[in-house]
Motif scaffolding. Structure first.
Motif, PDB file in Angstrom:
ATOM      1  N   SER A 132       0.825  -1.210   0.000  1.00 39.67           N
ATOM      2  CA  SER A 132       0.000   0.000   0.000  1.00 39.67           C
ATOM      3  C   SER A 132       0.861   1.264   0.000  1.00 39.67           C
ATOM      4  O   SER A 132       0.486   2.279  -0.596  1.00 39.67           O
ATOM      5  CB  SER A 132      -0.931   0.003   1.214  1.00 39.67           C
ATOM      6  OG  SER A 132      -0.188  -0.086   2.419  1.00 39.67           O
ATOM      7  N   LEU A 133       2.025   1.211   0.666  1.00 38.94           N
ATOM      8  CA  LEU A 133       2.918   2.370   0.651  1.00 38.94           C
ATOM      9  C   LEU A 133       3.435   2.635  -0.761  1.00 38.94           C
ATOM     10  O   LEU A 133       3.524   3.785  -1.199  1.00 38.94           O
ATOM     11  CB  LEU A 133       4.095   2.140   1.609  1.00 38.94           C
ATOM     12  CG  LEU A 133       3.783   2.153   3.098  1.00 38.94           C
ATOM     13  CD1 LEU A 133       5.047   1.876   3.900  1.00 38.94           C
ATOM     14  CD2 LEU A 133       3.187   3.495   3.517  1.00 38.94           C
ATOM     15  N   PHE A 134       3.779   1.570  -1.478  1.00 31.84           N
ATOM     16  CA  PHE A 134       4.258   1.724  -2.847  1.00 31.84           C
ATOM     17  C   PHE A 134       3.148   2.228  -3.761  1.00 31.84           C
ATOM     18  O   PHE A 134       3.417   2.943  -4.736  1.00 31.84           O
ATOM     19  CB  PHE A 134       4.823   0.398  -3.364  1.00 31.84           C
ATOM     20  CG  PHE A 134       6.226   0.128  -2.928  1.00 31.84           C
ATOM     21  CD1 PHE A 134       7.293   0.390  -3.773  1.00 31.84           C
ATOM     22  CD2 PHE A 134       6.488  -0.366  -1.656  1.00 31.84           C
ATOM     23  CE1 PHE A 134       8.596   0.139  -3.368  1.00 31.84           C
ATOM     24  CE2 PHE A 134       7.782  -0.614  -1.242  1.00 31.84           C
ATOM     25  CZ  PHE A 134       8.848  -0.357  -2.092  1.00 31.84           C
ATOM     26  N   THR A 141      10.215   3.388  -4.308  1.00 33.75           N
ATOM     27  CA  THR A 141      10.474   2.951  -2.942  1.00 33.75           C
ATOM     28  C   THR A 141      10.294   4.109  -1.967  1.00 33.75           C
ATOM     29  O   THR A 141      10.838   5.206  -2.181  1.00 33.75           O
ATOM     30  CB  THR A 141      11.892   2.359  -2.793  1.00 33.75           C
ATOM     31  OG1 THR A 141      12.075   1.938  -1.435  1.00 33.75           O
ATOM     32  CG2 THR A 141      12.964   3.366  -3.158  1.00 33.75           C
ATOM     33  N   PRO A 142       9.512   3.931  -0.899  1.00 32.99           N
ATOM     34  CA  PRO A 142       9.272   5.027   0.043  1.00 32.99           C
ATOM     35  C   PRO A 142      10.511   5.398   0.856  1.00 32.99           C
ATOM     36  O   PRO A 142      10.615   6.506   1.360  1.00 32.99           O
ATOM     37  CB  PRO A 142       8.177   4.473   0.971  1.00 32.99           C
ATOM     38  CG  PRO A 142       7.621   3.277   0.269  1.00 32.99           C
ATOM     39  CD  PRO A 142       8.727   2.738  -0.562  1.00 32.99           C
ATOM     40  N   LEU A 143      11.462   4.455   0.994  1.00 36.29           N
ATOM     41  CA  LEU A 143      12.620   4.676   1.856  1.00 36.29           C
ATOM     42  C   LEU A 143      13.885   4.216   1.146  1.00 36.29           C
ATOM     43  O   LEU A 143      13.972   3.087   0.665  1.00 36.29           O
ATOM     44  CB  LEU A 143      12.454   3.889   3.166  1.00 36.29           C
ATOM     45  CG  LEU A 143      13.640   3.882   4.127  1.00 36.29           C
ATOM     46  CD1 LEU A 143      13.880   5.281   4.666  1.00 36.29           C
ATOM     47  CD2 LEU A 143      13.409   2.904   5.272  1.00 36.29           C
ATOM     48  N   SER A 144      14.875   5.107   1.082  1.00 31.84           N
ATOM     49  CA  SER A 144      16.159   4.747   0.486  1.00 31.84           C
ATOM     50  C   SER A 144      17.276   5.418   1.266  1.00 31.84           C
ATOM     51  O   SER A 144      17.059   6.425   1.960  1.00 31.84           O
ATOM     52  CB  SER A 144      16.218   5.167  -0.988  1.00 31.84           C
ATOM     53  OG  SER A 144      16.068   6.575  -1.107  1.00 31.84           O
ATOM     54  N   ALA A 145      18.473   4.858   1.154  1.00 33.70           N
ATOM     55  CA  ALA A 145      19.601   5.409   1.902  1.00 33.70           C
ATOM     56  C   ALA A 145      20.894   5.143   1.154  1.00 33.70           C
ATOM     57  O   ALA A 145      21.042   4.125   0.463  1.00 33.70           O
ATOM     58  CB  ALA A 145      19.665   4.795   3.302  1.00 33.70           C
ATOM     59  N   GLU A 146      21.838   6.073   1.297  1.00 35.35           N
ATOM     60  CA  GLU A 146      23.195   5.905   0.796  1.00 35.35           C
ATOM     61  C   GLU A 146      24.120   5.950   1.998  1.00 35.35           C
ATOM     62  O   GLU A 146      24.123   6.925   2.752  1.00 35.35           O
ATOM     63  CB  GLU A 146      23.564   7.024  -0.190  1.00 35.35           C
ATOM     64  CG  GLU A 146      22.659   7.135  -1.398  1.00 35.35           C
ATOM     65  CD  GLU A 146      22.820   5.969  -2.372  1.00 35.35           C
ATOM     66  OE1 GLU A 146      23.859   5.276  -2.284  1.00 35.35           O
ATOM     67  OE2 GLU A 146      21.922   5.759  -3.203  1.00 35.35           O
ATOM     68  N   THR A 147      24.908   4.902   2.188  1.00 35.61           N
ATOM     69  CA  THR A 147      25.765   4.795   3.368  1.00 35.61           C
ATOM     70  C   THR A 147      27.202   4.525   2.956  1.00 35.61           C
ATOM     71  O   THR A 147      27.473   3.642   2.132  1.00 35.61           O
ATOM     72  CB  THR A 147      25.290   3.657   4.289  1.00 35.61           C
ATOM     73  OG1 THR A 147      23.942   3.898   4.686  1.00 35.61           O
ATOM     74  CG2 THR A 147      26.172   3.562   5.535  1.00 35.61           C
ATOM     75  N   ARG A 148      28.108   5.291   3.547  1.00 40.15           N
ATOM     76  CA  ARG A 148      29.539   5.095   3.333  1.00 40.15           C
ATOM     77  C   ARG A 148      30.121   4.451   4.586  1.00 40.15           C
ATOM     78  O   ARG A 148      29.941   4.940   5.702  1.00 40.15           O
ATOM     79  CB  ARG A 148      30.224   6.429   3.059  1.00 40.15           C
ATOM     80  CG  ARG A 148      31.722   6.337   2.837  1.00 40.15           C
ATOM     81  CD  ARG A 148      32.313   7.737   2.629  1.00 40.15           C
ATOM     82  NE  ARG A 148      33.749   7.665   2.529  1.00 40.15           N
ATOM     83  CZ  ARG A 148      34.571   7.622   3.581  1.00 40.15           C
ATOM     84  NH1 ARG A 148      34.060   7.648   4.803  1.00 40.15           N
ATOM     85  NH2 ARG A 148      35.872   7.550   3.423  1.00 40.15           N
ATOM     86  N   VAL A 149      30.815   3.311   4.417  1.00 37.96           N
ATOM     87  CA  VAL A 149      31.401   2.584   5.540  1.00 37.96           C
ATOM     88  C   VAL A 149      32.913   2.740   5.493  1.00 37.96           C
ATOM     89  O   VAL A 149      33.551   2.352   4.503  1.00 37.96           O
ATOM     90  CB  VAL A 149      31.027   1.082   5.500  1.00 37.96           C
ATOM     91  CG1 VAL A 149      31.596   0.364   6.725  1.00 37.96           C
ATOM     92  CG2 VAL A 149      29.521   0.918   5.434  1.00 37.96           C
ATOM     93  N   GLY A 150      33.489   3.334   6.554  1.00 39.65           N
ATOM     94  CA  GLY A 150      34.932   3.534   6.599  1.00 39.65           C
ATOM     95  C   GLY A 150      35.658   2.285   7.051  1.00 39.65           C
ATOM     96  O   GLY A 150      35.066   1.339   7.580  1.00 39.65           O
TER      97      GLY A 150
END
Length: 496
Positions: A132-134, A141-150
């Motif tokens: 239903s969110l889509f 996509t209702p939620l997305s993220a970009e993450t950098r891992v050191g």
């Protein structure tokens, strides 16, 4: 010719190193995936035990420069449990695309040339649980993220929640885009959090089946914190919102404009110090102006380890009761749970007050067009563990915890009169009638305060001051024992 060979060799060498580095960090990332899952489950169990959620990893396809995996969130609670956020069989799936270091391709697209273990693109997958969110985001996509891992396991994430317009039979939720920036150090010992949200609206039918709506505009949160050596989270925090509106039947009942809050906590040598500030520029009740308010609190010389003990024990008691709340069927059971929490608080007050700390309400003010009223209080505590009780009297018990207390209150008469008038108007009274009622109430309060020696008055203010120390209470200039003060001012004679 020789120069061109050197150039080609350098390019090939860099390519080999990059490829080898990407392969190595891809392997290293895969080795740490289960550690990440374990940390997620530890945090879920610690902070939300009643929710019964857990995370599993599903697959890991490792390529040369990137890998793919999925994090799956499920519930271990039965469908009959009222705390269950997900029904049995429901799941939240997060697709994770991992670009390997030392220079992840995803980061190079953003001209980020700092070496990193990996760059991770995460997004909520379209599963039946969240279909239903889509639908409301038209397939995005209702939620997305970009993450950098050191390489030191620090992370830096940019999270986006898409605009939502979600509606069921009895509730409604709509929002502007929400952005979250989160930077964490190793084991989350330090993190920086920034949240920005536009307009958030939650609609529902209250217990009287009346349409109710809560709206929050331009919420922002900035937090920069770390764990002290005692395990307390210290640092600075700022929160603000343009306005907050609580409406019933499409009419604002309560509106707060210009909401701001800040805190600053620090710890040195096991002593916690800090201050908290709150401000609301305008308060309206039933669309009538009440004024503005400010509040400043200060803490000093609190035992950081003692506060950690108090905080942990209180949280354990609350979490235990929250985990069992779904099984409560009687008021007696609910009261027993509350009594258990109260007992935990009382048992751990000595830990909280270890080191004889100080607490103060530096200023609590209410202001409107007619004037401003103030309240302040300061308490110097004793360390209960070091107190020597010589008898069982009330004063001796109080002196176990309080060394001295001072408080002052100044009520501006015009300000208080207007405030009471507005409250009366909000209940349907006419303006003239409200003004007369308010003036009568303030005059009666002034006369009562003077007759009982609780206050001094002049043309503009009603003032009172109270001090306590070593079993003695001073109200303005009238000094008496604590027992006499309670008997004279706080005890009601049921025979009258």
């Amino acid at each position: 010719m020789k120069k061109s060979k050197v150039t080609i060799a350098v390019i090939v060498g860099i390519g080999v190193l990059w490829t080898a580095g990407a392969w190595f960090t891809g392997k290293k990332t895969e080795q740490h995936i289960d550690d990440i899952v374990a940390q997620l489950n530890e945090q879920l169990t610690k902070n939300f035990p009643e929710a019964g959620l857990f995370v599993t990893r599903q697959g890991y396809q490792r390529h040369l420069f990137s890998s793919n995996t999925q994090f799956v969130v499920k519930s271990r609670l039965p469908a009959s449990d009222a705390n269950a956020l997900l029904a049995p069989g429901d799941e939240l799936v997060f697709n994770e695309k991992i670009s390997h270091g030392p220079f992840p391709l995803a980061q190079l697209k953003h001209f980020n040339l700092v070496p990193a273990l990996a760059s991770i693109h995460s997004e909520l997958a379209n599963t039946p649980t969240v279909k239903s969110l889509f639908d409301f985001t038209k397939g995005k996509t209702p939620l997305s993220a970009e993450t950098r891992v050191g390489y030191n396991q620090s992370t830096s994430s940019s999270i986006r929640i898409e605009p939502l317009n979600y509606q069921t039979e009895d509730s409604r939720l709509s929002s502007d885009p929400i952005t979250i920036a989160l930077t964490t150090a190793v084991e989350n010992k330090a993190f920086v959090l920034k949240v920005n949200a536009g307009k958030l609206t939650l609609g529902f039918d209250n217990e009287a089946n009346t349409e109710t709506e809560i709206t929050l505009n331009n919420l922002s949160l900035d937090s920069d914190s770390k764990l002290s050596s005692e395990g307390l989270r210290i640092g600075t925090q700022h929160i603000a919102a343009d306005n907050f509106v609580y409406a019933v039947n499409h009419k604002p009942s309560l509106q707060l404009v210009g909401v701001k809050g800040s805190s600053n906590l620090d710890s040195h040598n096991n002593l916690l110090n800090g201050e908290l500030n709150y401000q609301i520029d305008k308060i309206e009740w039933q669309q009538l102006p009440l004024g503005s308010t400010t509040l400043k609190l200060s803490l000093s010389d609190f035992s950081a380890s003692g506060m950690k003990t108090f905080y942990d024990q209180y949280n354990l008691a609350v979490q235990k009761n929250m985990a069992n709340i779904a099984h409560v069927t009687t008021q007696d059971q609910l009261q027993a749970m509350q009594n258990e929490v109260n007992t935990t608080v009382l048992q751990n007050i000595p830990a909280l007050l270890a080191g004889s700390p100080h607490f103060s309400i530096d200023n609590f003010s209410l202001k409107n067009d007619k004037g401003e009223s103030h309240f302040s209080m300061k308490v110097d505590f004793n360390d209960p563990a070091k107190a020597q009780i010589t008898d069982q009297g009330l004063s001796a018990i109080v002196d176990t915890y309080i060394k001295q207390l001072s408080a002052s209150l100044s009520v501006n008469k015009p300000m208080a009169t207007q405030l009471l008038s507005v409250i009366a108007q909000s209940q349907g009274a006419a303006v003239e009638q409200s003004d007369q009622f308010a003036a009568q109430q303030i005059n009666a309060l002034s006369t009562l305060g003077e007759s009982y020696h609780l206050a001094t008055t002049n043309a503009d203010d009603i003032s009172t001051a109270l001090q306590y120390s070593a079993g003695q209470v001073t109200v303005n200039d009238d000094k008496m024992t604590l027992e006499k003060f309670i008997e004279q001012y706080l005890t009601t004679d049921s025979s009258q």
